[in-house]
Design a protein around this motif. Structure first.
Motif, PDB file in Angstrom:
ATOM      1  N   LYS A   1       0.820  -1.205   0.000  1.00  0.00           N
ATOM      2  CA  LYS A   1       0.000   0.000   0.000  1.00  0.00           C
ATOM      3  C   LYS A   1       0.861   1.265   0.000  1.00  0.00           C
ATOM      4  O   LYS A   1       0.549   2.229  -0.702  1.00  0.00           O
ATOM      5  CB  LYS A   1      -0.900   0.019   1.234  1.00  0.00           C
TER       6      LYS A   1
ATOM      7  N   ALA B   1       0.506   4.135  -2.788  1.00  0.00           N
ATOM      8  CA  ALA B   1       0.007   5.448  -2.364  1.00  0.00           C
ATOM      9  C   ALA B   1       1.009   6.546  -2.653  1.00  0.00           C
ATOM     10  O   ALA B   1       0.634   7.671  -3.007  1.00  0.00           O
ATOM     11  CB  ALA B   1      -0.325   5.410  -0.869  1.00  0.00           C
TER      12      ALA B   1
ATOM     13  N   PRO C   1      -1.527   9.049  -7.271  1.00  0.00           N
ATOM     14  CA  PRO C   1      -2.681   9.643  -6.583  1.00  0.00           C
ATOM     15  C   PRO C   1      -3.960   8.827  -6.771  1.00  0.00           C
ATOM     16  O   PRO C   1      -4.820   8.828  -5.892  1.00  0.00           O
ATOM     17  CB  PRO C   1      -2.804  11.025  -7.239  1.00  0.00           C
TER      18      PRO C   1
ATOM     19  N   ARG D   1      -3.756   5.975  -4.464  1.00  0.00           N
ATOM     20  CA  ARG D   1      -3.886   6.524  -3.120  1.00  0.00           C
ATOM     21  C   ARG D   1      -5.352   6.746  -2.768  1.00  0.00           C
ATOM     22  O   ARG D   1      -5.797   6.412  -1.674  1.00  0.00           O
ATOM     23  CB  ARG D   1      -3.103   7.829  -3.012  1.00  0.00           C
ATOM     24  N   THR D   2      -6.118   7.301  -3.701  1.00  0.00           N
ATOM     25  CA  THR D   2      -7.536   7.530  -3.464  1.00  0.00           C
ATOM     26  C   THR D   2      -8.290   6.216  -3.327  1.00  0.00           C
ATOM     27  O   THR D   2      -9.155   6.074  -2.457  1.00  0.00           O
ATOM     28  CB  THR D   2      -8.130   8.364  -4.615  1.00  0.00           C
TER      29      THR D   2
ATOM     30  N   ARG E   1      -7.701   4.746   0.049  1.00  0.00           N
ATOM     31  CA  ARG E   1      -8.422   5.465   1.097  1.00  0.00           C
ATOM     32  C   ARG E   1      -9.878   5.028   1.154  1.00  0.00           C
ATOM     33  O   ARG E   1     -10.478   4.937   2.224  1.00  0.00           O
ATOM     34  CB  ARG E   1      -8.385   6.970   0.830  1.00  0.00           C
TER      35      ARG E   1
ATOM     36  N   ASP F   1       8.738  11.135  -4.289  1.00  0.00           N
ATOM     37  CA  ASP F   1       7.448  10.583  -3.882  1.00  0.00           C
ATOM     38  C   ASP F   1       7.511   9.947  -2.494  1.00  0.00           C
ATOM     39  O   ASP F   1       6.580  10.087  -1.690  1.00  0.00           O
ATOM     40  CB  ASP F   1       6.971   9.547  -4.899  1.00  0.00           C
TER      41      ASP F   1
ATOM     42  N   LEU G   1       5.650  10.905   0.993  1.00  0.00           N
ATOM     43  CA  LEU G   1       4.928   9.892   1.761  1.00  0.00           C
ATOM     44  C   LEU G   1       5.323   9.951   3.226  1.00  0.00           C
ATOM     45  O   LEU G   1       4.466   9.923   4.120  1.00  0.00           O
ATOM     46  CB  LEU G   1       5.229   8.503   1.194  1.00  0.00           C
TER      47      LEU G   1
ATOM     48  N   GLU H   1       0.762   9.503   5.053  1.00  0.00           N
ATOM     49  CA  GLU H   1      -0.285   8.799   4.310  1.00  0.00           C
ATOM     50  C   GLU H   1      -0.015   7.297   4.310  1.00  0.00           C
ATOM     51  O   GLU H   1       1.089   6.844   4.052  1.00  0.00           O
ATOM     52  CB  GLU H   1      -0.311   9.312   2.862  1.00  0.00           C
ATOM     53  N   ALA H   2      -1.050   6.520   4.615  1.00  0.00           N
ATOM     54  CA  ALA H   2      -0.981   5.051   4.596  1.00  0.00           C
ATOM     55  C   ALA H   2       0.003   4.482   5.609  1.00  0.00           C
ATOM     56  O   ALA H   2       0.374   3.312   5.532  1.00  0.00           O
ATOM     57  CB  ALA H   2      -0.650   4.532   3.199  1.00  0.00           C
TER      58      ALA H   2
END
Length: 452
Positions: A48, A52, A56, A59-60, A63, A215, A219, A224-225
């Motif tokens: 993941k 992510a 993008p 990533r969405t 989520r 990237d 992160l 995120e994640a």
């Protein structure tokens, strides 16, 4: 069809200890994989955190997916298994072993999953290999998938080689893609570009946006994640990280929940190095180890690295070459302010500001407490910081403002507070994106309504 040249089948691993080498090995081993991609009847394992970080769109999707298990499945239609394998290879290593073989398919995948660097690589490959036989197919791809540079190359090439219009490729394009061909014809009769008819897009990949290092740094700083929280130092400062990166880069940390005897600022730099292969270099900061020979690899940084990554002495050497850190004794108070903003601890913020914490202090990402509070959706903390003089339009290292951060994460109440405080809706980051543009790209519809 675009002519294909068979490339090497092996995954392009760098040396172990390098970012691409370690992540390439992680992809091959499938260790700690927590997401399954179903494609063409096959199941591919992935992580993941990497998905992510690099896309993008993924990533969405991640989520929005809810599951009670530790793993989840994403089904992908209209893509060949081998194409997805190449996409995954790029996402983990920034390399594509069979780029020219699958370039026409990869540019579609890159557009679909919003992977700009992969899309640029595909554009470059097609532009370099344009011929009379394939110019029609390349022009169709360029127009359909909004490849501005490739479109210019293809249109200028066809203008200079009228024989393209007599090829079977042109006839096939008319039959299969009539609307796209109509747009190509419109471009052909438009005023020619002043650039060379056969000029290819720039191949300076290192200067492009969306690299693996960039990237993964984003992160790390966003959290995120994140699926692991490490407590660092005596006060137990929290750092959200990703198990996949720990397993790939420093396995000993993957089994640890608390790191003792290390300054949080030092450990933050170690994590930055884990995620990017580089440490922050600040012109106004003092080197922790001015002479590696005198250090004997026994400083606090080396101690951390030797404990968690004992098999990789090159990691220490590389880190020494990059590492500097701020040793200002007042840093602790300001560090606690940043942590309180990340946690949304309003009362602690008020106390820290009252005893002299700098409301405009910036961390290694050039982010202030206001930016952290806005990103994490703490409207009361945002209001507290603004009331104590925080600059509403402050910029981080990517030129993102607090409004950019809040819009990206869909925090409507924070967006409203920032706008009332005079946030600039037209501010652009280093990619030329406004908060409204970011909200639109990731479908934050309610935030878009506030920003319009």
């Amino acid at each position: 069809m675009i002519p294909a040249t068979v490339m090497a089948e092996s995954l392009p691993l760098g040396s172990r200890g390098s970012l691409s080498g370690d992540l390439g090995a992680l992809l091959e081993s499938k260790e700690a994989a927590d997401v399954t991609l179903e494609v063409s009847g096959s199941r591919l394992s992935a992580h993941k955190a990497i998905l992510a970080a690099r896309s993008p769109v993924f990533r969405t999707e991640l989520r929005d997916v809810t599951t009670d298990s530790d793993s989840l499945t994403i089904r992908i239609s209209d893509m060949k298994e081998e194409v997805l394998r190449q996409v995954l290879c790029f996402m983990y290593t920034d390399q594509v072993p069979r780029l020219r073989t699958y370039v026409a398919h990869l540019i579609v995948a890159a557009d679909r999953y919003n992977i700009p660097l992969l899309k640029e690589l595909c554009e470059d490959t097609l532009a370099k290999n344009i011929t009379t036989a394939n110019a029609s197919a390349i022009a169709v791809i360029a127009v359909k998938y909004s490849c501005a540079k490739l479109k210019e190359v293809a249109i200028n090439f066809i203008r200079a080689h009228n024989e393209v219009l007599a090829t079977s490729g042109w006839e096939d394009a008319i039959l299969r893609q009539p609307r796209t061909v109509a747009e190509i014809c419109r471009l052909l009769v438009a005023k020619p570009s002043k650039k060379s008819a056969e000029q290819s897009p720039s191949t300076d990949v290192e200067q492009r946006r969306g690299s693996l290092e960039e990237d993964l740094l984003a992160l790390l700083e966003s959290g995120e994640a994140a699926d692991v929280t490490l407590r660092v130092g005596r006060r137990g400062g929290r750092l959200a990280v990703h198990r996949a990166l720990l397993v790939a880069r420093c396995p000993a940390l993957a089994a640890v929940l608390r790191v003792k005897g290390v300054r949080p600022a030092v450990f933050a730099e170690v994590m930055r190095f884990v995620y990017t292969g580089k440490a922050a270099l600040e012109a106004d900061s003092a080197a922790l180890c001015e002479d590696v020979a005198e250090c004997g690899m026994n400083c606090s940084v080396c101690t951390v690295i030797k404990f968690f990554i004992p098999e990789n002495s090159q990691f220490i050497t590389n880190f020494h070459m990059e590492f500097t850190i701020d040793t200002n004794p007042a840093a602790d108070l300001n560090w606690r302010l940043l942590q309180a903003a990340k946690d949304g601890a309003v009362e602690e913020l008020r106390v820290l500001l009252a005893v002299g914490a700098d409301v405009e202090i910036k961390d290694e990402y050039r982010k202030t407490a206001l930016q952290w509070a806005a990103e994490r959706g703490y409207a009361k903390a945002v209001d507290c910081l603004l009331s104590n003089g925080a600059e509403v339009n402050t910029r981080d290292r990517w030129q993102l403002t607090p409004l950019h951060r809040a819009a990206e994460r869909g925090h409507q109440d924070v967006v409203t507070v920032l706008l009332e405080a005079g946030a600039d809706k037209s501010a652009m980051d280093n990619r030329g994106r406004t908060p409204l543009y970011i909200a639109k790209v990731i479908n934050r519809w309610q935030v878009m309504d506030i920003l319009r």
